[in-house]
Motif scaffolding. Structure first.
Motif, mmCIF file in Angstrom:
data_model
loop_
_atom_site.group_PDB
_atom_site.id
_atom_site.type_symbol
_atom_site.label_atom_id
_atom_site.label_comp_id
_atom_site.label_asym_id
_atom_site.label_seq_id
_atom_site.Cartn_x
_atom_site.Cartn_y
_atom_site.Cartn_z
ATOM 1 N N SER A 1 0.842 -1.186 0.000
ATOM 2 C CA SER A 1 0.000 0.000 0.000
ATOM 3 C C SER A 1 0.883 1.244 0.000
ATOM 4 N N GLN A 2 0.255 2.395 -0.174
ATOM 5 C CA GLN A 2 0.959 3.680 -0.132
ATOM 6 C C GLN A 2 0.204 4.646 0.783
ATOM 7 N N ARG A 3 -0.177 4.151 1.952
ATOM 8 C CA ARG A 3 -1.005 4.929 2.864
ATOM 9 C C ARG A 3 -0.332 6.245 3.266
ATOM 10 N N LYS A 4 0.929 6.181 3.658
ATOM 11 C CA LYS A 4 1.633 7.399 4.075
ATOM 12 C C LYS A 4 1.743 8.377 2.911
ATOM 13 N N TYR A 5 2.010 7.868 1.727
ATOM 14 C CA TYR A 5 2.111 8.713 0.530
ATOM 15 C C TYR A 5 0.774 9.401 0.267
ATOM 16 N N VAL A 6 -0.335 8.654 0.393
ATOM 17 C CA VAL A 6 -1.663 9.219 0.160
ATOM 18 C C VAL A 6 -1.969 10.324 1.171
ATOM 19 N N LEU A 7 -1.699 10.045 2.446
ATOM 20 C CA LEU A 7 -1.992 11.038 3.486
ATOM 21 C C LEU A 7 -1.151 12.299 3.304
ATOM 22 N N ASN A 8 0.109 12.143 2.931
ATOM 23 C CA ASN A 8 0.951 13.317 2.676
ATOM 24 C C ASN A 8 0.416 14.120 1.491
ATOM 25 N N LEU A 9 -0.061 13.407 0.461
ATOM 26 C CA LEU A 9 -0.609 14.084 -0.714
ATOM 27 C C LEU A 9 -1.890 14.836 -0.360
ATOM 28 N N LEU A 10 -2.753 14.210 0.426
ATOM 29 C CA LEU A 10 -3.999 14.872 0.828
ATOM 30 C C LEU A 10 -3.716 16.087 1.699
ATOM 31 N N SER A 11 -2.712 15.977 2.571
ATOM 32 C CA SER A 11 -2.340 17.113 3.413
ATOM 33 C C SER A 11 -1.740 18.236 2.581
ATOM 34 N N GLU A 12 -0.916 17.880 1.596
ATOM 35 C CA GLU A 12 -0.268 18.871 0.743
ATOM 36 C C GLU A 12 -1.299 19.650 -0.078
ATOM 37 N N THR A 13 -2.378 18.980 -0.468
ATOM 38 C CA THR A 13 -3.392 19.611 -1.311
ATOM 39 C C THR A 13 -4.601 20.107 -0.521
ATOM 40 N N SER A 14 -4.533 20.025 0.811
ATOM 41 C CA SER A 14 -5.607 20.500 1.697
ATOM 42 C C SER A 14 -6.927 19.790 1.428
ATOM 43 N N ILE A 15 -6.860 18.483 1.157
ATOM 44 C CA ILE A 15 -8.052 17.688 0.885
ATOM 45 C C ILE A 15 -8.508 16.925 2.133
ATOM 46 N N LEU A 16 -7.689 16.890 3.172
ATOM 47 C CA LEU A 16 -8.002 16.077 4.348
ATOM 48 C C LEU A 16 -9.344 16.441 4.965
ATOM 49 N N GLY A 17 -9.736 17.719 4.882
ATOM 50 C CA GLY A 17 -10.988 18.139 5.488
ATOM 51 C C GLY A 17 -12.195 18.045 4.579
ATOM 52 N N CYS A 18 -11.999 17.578 3.347
ATOM 53 C CA CYS A 18 -13.102 17.516 2.394
ATOM 54 C C CYS A 18 -13.885 16.210 2.521
ATOM 55 N N LYS A 19 -15.083 16.204 1.974
ATOM 56 C CA LYS A 19 -15.924 15.014 1.989
ATOM 57 C C LYS A 19 -15.380 13.989 1.000
#
Length: 236
Positions: A69-87
Motif C-alpha cells: 500500500s501507499q497509505r503514508k504517501y496518500v496522506l501526505n498528498l492529501l495534506s499537501e493539497t488540503s483535501i483532508l478536510g473535504c468530503k
C-alpha cells in the motif's frame, strides 16, 4: 523474503537519487546471502532487514501473504493539497464520466501537472484509479477547470480509503488470467476508445493498464477484437 540494502559510497549518486535503497528478493536464501556479501565488499552497504518501506510503498506481512500500500504517501498528498478536510468520494470518477478539452476556465498548468504526476505514481498500488488517471493525464498541456475538478475527485476518493492496496497470497495453482474491456468511441474529442486490462497469476493481480487507443475503431466489433488481441499479447 525481500530485504533492503542501503548504499552510501557515492555522494553524487545520493544527491541525484537521495533514496538509494535496493531490494533483493528470491527463493534461494544462500544465493541472497552470497550477493549481499559481494555487494558489501564493493560498496558500503547497510542491511536494513526485511522489506517494510520502499520508495513510498509500504509492505506488510502476515501468514496469509504480503500486502502493498501507499497509505503514508496518500496522506501526505492529501495534506499537501488540503483535501483532508473535504468530503470523500465513493468513486474516482462519475459514472459514465467523460472529459472534453477546454471545458471551463484555464487553471494553473504547473499545479495540475504535479498533481497528475503524483497520482500516476499512486497507480502502482491503486489499479482502481487507473482509468480516471488515463483521462486526466490527457490534458496535461492544456488543463481547464473541469479537468482539475476530476483530479480533485480522485483525491477525495483516495481519502475514503488511504490504506487500500494490493494483496499477494500463495495459492495452489499457477493459472494466468486476464480481464479485458474497452469503451467504443469514448473520447468526445477524437472519438478514440480506451482499452483497459488486468492480468492475474495464481489469482494475484500483477499487471494492469488503461490507455487510449491510437486509432479510431469503425465498429464495436472491431474495437472488441483489437482489445482482445492487446490482452492476449499481454498474457503471452
Amino acid at each position: 523474503m525481500p530485504t533492503t540494502l542501503c548504499s552510501s559510497r557515492d555522494l553524487v549518486g545520493r544527491l541525484l537519487y537521495p533514496n538509494s535503497d535496493i531490494v533483493v528478493t528470491g527463493d534461494d536464501l544462500a544465493e541472497i546471502s552470497h550477493l549481499k556479501r559481494y555487494l558489501s565488499e564493493e560498496f558500503e552497504i547497510k542491511d536494513l532487514g526485511q522489506l517494510r518501506y520502499f520508495l513510498g510503498i509500504e509492505v506488510a506481512r502476515s501468514s496469509r501473504g504480503i500486502y502493498l500500500s501507499q497509505r503514508k504517501y496518500v496522506l501526505n498528498l492529501l495534506s499537501e493539497t488540503s483535501i483532508l478536510g473535504c468530503k470523500p468520494a465513493n468513486t474516482p470518477i462519475e459514472a459514465n464520466g467523460h472529459l472534453s478539452s477546454k471545458e471551463g476556465d484555464p487553471v494553473d498548468k504547473g499545479r495540475y501537472q504535479r498533481l497528475v504526476r503524483w497520482l500516476i505514481y499512486l497507480s502502482h498500488t491503486h489499479p482502481d484509479i487507473s482509468f480516471a488517471i488515463s483521462l486526466v493525464s490527457q490534458y496535461m498541456h492544456d488543463p481547464h477547470l473541469t479537468h482539475m475538478e476530476a483530479v480533485l475527485r480522485i483525491l477525495r476518493y483516495l481519502k475514503s480509503s488511504p490504506g487500500r492496496g494490493i494483496f499477494f497470497s500463495p495459492l495452489n495453482h499457477l493459472r494466468v488470467e486476464a480481464f479485458i474491456d474497452a469503451d467504443w468511441v469514448g473520447s468526445p474529442n477524437d472519438r478514440r476508445s480506451t482499452t483497459s486490462y488486468c492480468t492475474f497469476i495464481s489469482g494475484n493481480l500483477v499487471t494492469w493498464q488503461s490507455k487510449k487507443q491510437a486509432l479510431v475503431a469503425h465498429s464495436s466489433a472491431k474495437e472488441e477484437f483489437h482489445t482482445m488481441a492487446h490482452g492476449i499479447c499481454e498474457l503471452l
